[in-house]
Design an enzyme around this catalytic site. Structure first.
Site, short mmCIF file in Angstrom:
data_model
loop_
_atom_site.label_atom_id
_atom_site.label_comp_id
_atom_site.label_asym_id
_atom_site.label_seq_id
_atom_site.Cartn_x
_atom_site.Cartn_y
_atom_site.Cartn_z
N HIS A 1 89.09 103.95 16.13
CA HIS A 1 88.45 105.21 15.76
C HIS A 1 87.86 105.89 16.99
CE1 HIS A 1 85.31 102.12 15.37
NE2 HIS A 1 84.44 103.07 15.68
N TRP B 1 80.90 97.36 26.30
CA TRP B 1 81.53 98.64 26.63
C TRP B 1 80.90 99.26 27.87
CZ3 TRP B 1 78.71 97.87 22.15
CH2 TRP B 1 77.49 98.55 22.06
N GLU C 1 87.47 101.30 19.80
CA GLU C 1 87.25 102.74 19.96
C GLU C 1 88.03 103.34 21.13
OE1 GLU C 1 82.65 102.89 18.31
OE2 GLU C 1 82.97 102.88 20.47
N HIS D 1 79.70 108.82 17.41
CA HIS D 1 81.02 109.12 16.86
C HIS D 1 81.09 110.60 16.48
CE1 HIS D 1 80.18 104.86 15.97
NE2 HIS D 1 81.47 104.67 16.21
N CYS E 1 75.39 106.46 22.58
CA CYS E 1 76.75 106.32 22.06
C CYS E 1 76.79 106.95 20.67
CB CYS E 1 77.15 104.86 21.95
SG CYS E 1 77.17 103.97 23.50
N HIS F 1 82.95 99.41 10.40
CA HIS F 1 82.78 98.32 11.37
C HIS F 1 82.70 96.97 10.66
CE1 HIS F 1 81.21 101.89 13.56
NE2 HIS F 1 81.87 101.34 14.56
N GLU G 1 68.93 110.25 18.53
CA GLU G 1 68.53 108.94 19.05
C GLU G 1 67.32 109.01 19.98
OE1 GLU G 1 71.62 106.64 20.82
OE2 GLU G 1 72.93 106.75 19.06
N TYR H 1 88.24 100.65 24.43
CA TYR H 1 87.83 99.25 24.49
C TYR H 1 87.79 98.65 23.09
CZ TYR H 1 83.28 100.10 22.41
OH TYR H 1 82.29 100.42 21.51
N GLU I 1 83.92 96.36 17.52
CA GLU I 1 84.04 97.77 17.89
C GLU I 1 85.45 97.95 18.43
OE1 GLU I 1 82.42 100.35 17.39
OE2 GLU I 1 80.26 100.04 17.47
#
Length: 196
Positions: free
Chosen positions: A40, A168, A123, A77, A75, A33, A95, A112, A121
């Site tokens: 990604h 987002w 993604e 990955h 959120c 980032h 989290e 977005y 970002e």
């Protein structure tokens, strides 16, 4: 989750994508980032309770991307080779200390790009919904605060611009069905090819 090893321990990686959503490699999450972030793979999850409230989270103030911003529940990955559902459950646990029920795919092709303080970002970010009866136990390295908000109230405040929320999340709320929990789940065949 697949991770590159490092003398200091495993390094979390993200899946790099081409414009068709095919995996073309991996990169260290901590380094991917920046002002010219490559496309990604990511995901967003919306956690509801039995009263139809959505769990909103405030990103930890120490996060490199979008610190202190309020957003959807979770959120993250998927790592290289990591199934989407496994990645979502992993991040919900990391989290928020949450175990959840069934995960339903509602926006398989969401994509977005957003920037804040010079960090971008970029993604392909499938969106899922789920429910829980558990109480969140936020990890302070990831989450500054949490709040439960009735979905209809939250949706209205995002659509009319009166609620400050991550870019987002604002785009996702506009794309989501009016009642995302009641909407039929979308087929996994609509996910980016990297998740097949």
């Amino acid at each position: 989750m697949s991770a590159r090893t490092d003398p200091d321990g495993p390094v979390e990686q993200v899946v790099l994508l081409d414009e068709s959503g095919q995996a073309i490699g991996a990169a260290d999450k901590a380094r991917v980032h920046h002002a010219d972030t490559p496309l990604h793979l990511a995901f967003s999850c919306y956690v509801f309770d039995d009263a139809g409230r959505i769990l909103l989270t405030q990103r930890a103030l120490g996060k490199r991307t979008f610190p202190g911003v309020w957003t959807n529940s979770c959120c993250g990955h998927p790592g290289p080779g990591e199934p989407l559902e496994q990645a979502v459950r992993r991040r919900l646990d990391q989290e928020l200390g949450l175990e959840v029920g069934e995960l339903d795919l509602v926006l398989p092709g969401f994509r977005y790009r957003a920037a804040m303080q010079g960090v971008v970002e970029n993604e392909m970010c499938p969106v899922l919904v789920t429910r829980t009866t558990a109480r969140p136990a936020p990890n302070p390295d990831e989450v500054e605060d949490v709040v439960w908000v009735p979905w209809a109230e939250f949706r209205t405040s995002v659509l009319d611009g009166t609620r400050e929320i991550s870019p987002w999340c604002a785009l996702q709320v506009r794309a989501l069905p009016e009642d995302p929990w009641a909407a039929p789940a979308r087929p996994t065949s609509e996910l980016p090819p990297a998740l097949h």
